[in-house]
Write a protein that holds these residues in place. Structure first.
Motif, mmCIF file in Angstrom:
data_model
loop_
_atom_site.group_PDB
_atom_site.id
_atom_site.type_symbol
_atom_site.label_atom_id
_atom_site.label_comp_id
_atom_site.label_asym_id
_atom_site.label_seq_id
_atom_site.Cartn_x
_atom_site.Cartn_y
_atom_site.Cartn_z
ATOM 1 N N ASP A 99 -4.772 68.349 29.968
ATOM 2 C CA ASP A 99 -5.401 67.648 28.845
ATOM 3 C C ASP A 99 -6.904 67.526 29.072
ATOM 4 O OD1 ASP A 99 -2.989 67.364 27.681
ATOM 5 O OD2 ASP A 99 -2.791 65.202 28.013
ATOM 6 N N ASP A 101 -8.687 64.879 28.359
ATOM 7 C CA ASP A 101 -9.201 63.510 28.447
ATOM 8 C C ASP A 101 -9.252 62.946 29.860
ATOM 9 O OD1 ASP A 101 -6.538 63.288 28.911
ATOM 10 O OD2 ASP A 101 -6.114 61.876 27.300
ATOM 11 N N GLN A 103 -6.982 62.315 31.871
ATOM 12 C CA GLN A 103 -5.833 61.511 32.317
ATOM 13 C C GLN A 103 -5.115 62.244 33.442
ATOM 14 O OE1 GLN A 103 -3.836 60.380 28.378
ATOM 15 N NE2 GLN A 103 -3.757 58.537 29.634
ATOM 16 N N ARG A 203 -1.618 59.048 37.037
ATOM 17 C CA ARG A 203 -2.132 59.167 35.679
ATOM 18 C C ARG A 203 -3.296 58.208 35.499
ATOM 19 N NH1 ARG A 203 -1.432 62.451 31.145
ATOM 20 N NH2 ARG A 203 -0.954 61.289 29.266
ATOM 21 N N ARG A 206 -7.643 57.349 29.920
ATOM 22 C CA ARG A 206 -8.450 58.288 29.153
ATOM 23 C C ARG A 206 -9.924 57.985 29.417
ATOM 24 N NH1 ARG A 206 -9.511 61.192 24.481
ATOM 25 N NH2 ARG A 206 -7.495 62.144 24.039
HETATM 26 MG MG MG Z 1 -4.335 61.604 26.850
#
Ligand code: MG
Ligand code: UDP
Length: 339
Positions: A99, A101, A103, A203, A206
């Protein structure tokens, strides 16, 4: 084995939709890491029809980052379609999807590559060991989602593995050859059953911008996941029908006996309840059936899930419409195979 004419070891596929806020942060963190891998790589930024400054920023970044390749989709096509577009065009011997972002910490890519090489596996899943930065709702709904799919579809998908993973060329070719529409890659990949390993990561939150996954899209993803892998809901409808049939038999017996005993009239409430219940069960069964029919409808129309507007690798040439999901066209769309 890489595609002819290229010697790219690693492709990093990043779907992005209106990610202007996070893009500078991503580049700042990803580029030194990728350069530090000391291997030929490309970053395939799939711009999923962004309407903010994302495409402008990408073009600007490309000026002094030759490894950055931009694939722009004509319209917003969704996370999974954007990843599919990236997989279709990636040239590397290994392909990582991540991704935009932050994360998924990009530092894990090196670890994935090492594991893939040392253990000789085709897939290395990034597994979220710590999701404390996600909202409680997201954590719980996600947990339920993964358990339900594992149960219903009987695939050995690692729990809490999203779309952060490394795949070998053989895996990517296999995925590209699949004719399936609206595929949910996090289950398609484990369903292939190729040798795999996983690495854990934490994780993160964002880094900037807002989530591009509203509840409606999450629900769509869940329905696609279930109907794409399992006929259990259809069987559930059958069982519900059988159960309803049995109940109806019971009520019938009761009605006959009441008739014989001569007190048959007061029955309005039970009639209404039965009619309503039967109606609800029928509608539910129809709805379940409808999901599958809808999926077949989509597959028969065979409309592409995305169209590529531009691929920076192909310069000014407008790209062909991409058709990843049609058997006849699936593998034709791979720019690496073109001279
Ligand atoms: Mg995300
Ligand atoms: N994304 C995309 N198209 C969409 C929605 C999302 O390419 O229609 C990308 C988005 O830019 C991000 C990734 O998919 O890189 C995951 O989206 P997001 O982080 O918003 O989802 P969340 O982490 O909140 O589930």
């Amino acid at each position: 084995m890489s595609a002819p004419g290229s010697a790219i070891t690693l492709s990093i596929v990043i779907p992005m939709f209106n990610e202007e806020a996070v893009l500078p942060l991503l580049v700042e963190r990803l580029r030194p890491l990728a350069d530090g891998l000391r291997t030929a790589y490309e970053v395939v930024a799939v711009d999923d029809g962004s309407s903010d400054a994302t495409p402008v920023l990408l073009q600007r970044l490309r000026r002094d980052w030759p490894e950055l390749r931009v694939v722009r989709l004509r319209a917003n096509s969704g996370h999974q379609a954007a990843i599919s577009a990236g997989l279709q065009r990636a040239r590397g011997d290994f392909v990582v999807t991540i991704d935009a972002d932050l994360q998924d910490p990009p530092e894990v890519i090196a670890e994935m590559l090492r594991v893939a090489r040392e253990q000789g596996v085709d897939v290395v899943y990034g597994v979220r060991e710590d999701r404390s930065t996600d909202t409680a709702f997201k954590r719980h709904s996600a947990g339920l989602f993964y358990r339900a799919i594992r149960r219903l579809a009987d695939i050995d998908a690692p729990v809490d593995a999203g779309d952060y993973r490394l795949m070998s060329r053989a895996t990517v070719d296999a995925i590209n050859s699949l004719p399936e529409h609206n595929r949910v890659l996090r289950f398609v990949v484990p369903a292939l059953g190729f040798p795999s390993a996983s690495v854990g990561y934490t994780r993160e939150v964002r880094a900037a911008g807002t989530s591009k996954y509203p509840l409606a899209k999450m629900l769509r993803l869940s329905v696609d996941s279930v109907t794409g892998f399992s006929l259990t809901p259809l069987r559930f409808a059958t069982w519900l029908g059988l159960l309803g049939g049995l109940a109806a038999l019971g009520v019938l017996a009761y009605a006959v006996i009441a008739r014989i005993l001569g007190h048959a009239l007061p029955g309005w409430t039970s009639t209404v309840v039965i009619v309503a219940a039967v109606g609800a069960v029928q509608l539910l069964a129809l709805g379940i059936l409808g999901e599958y029919v809808g999926r077949m409808y989509g597959a028969m129309q065979a409309r592409p899930t995305y169209f590529v507007a531009h691929d920076s690798l192909e310069g000014a040439h407008p790209a062909q419409p991409v058709h990843p999901a049609h058997p006849g066209h699936g593998s034709a769309e791979n720019p690496a195979r073109r001279p």
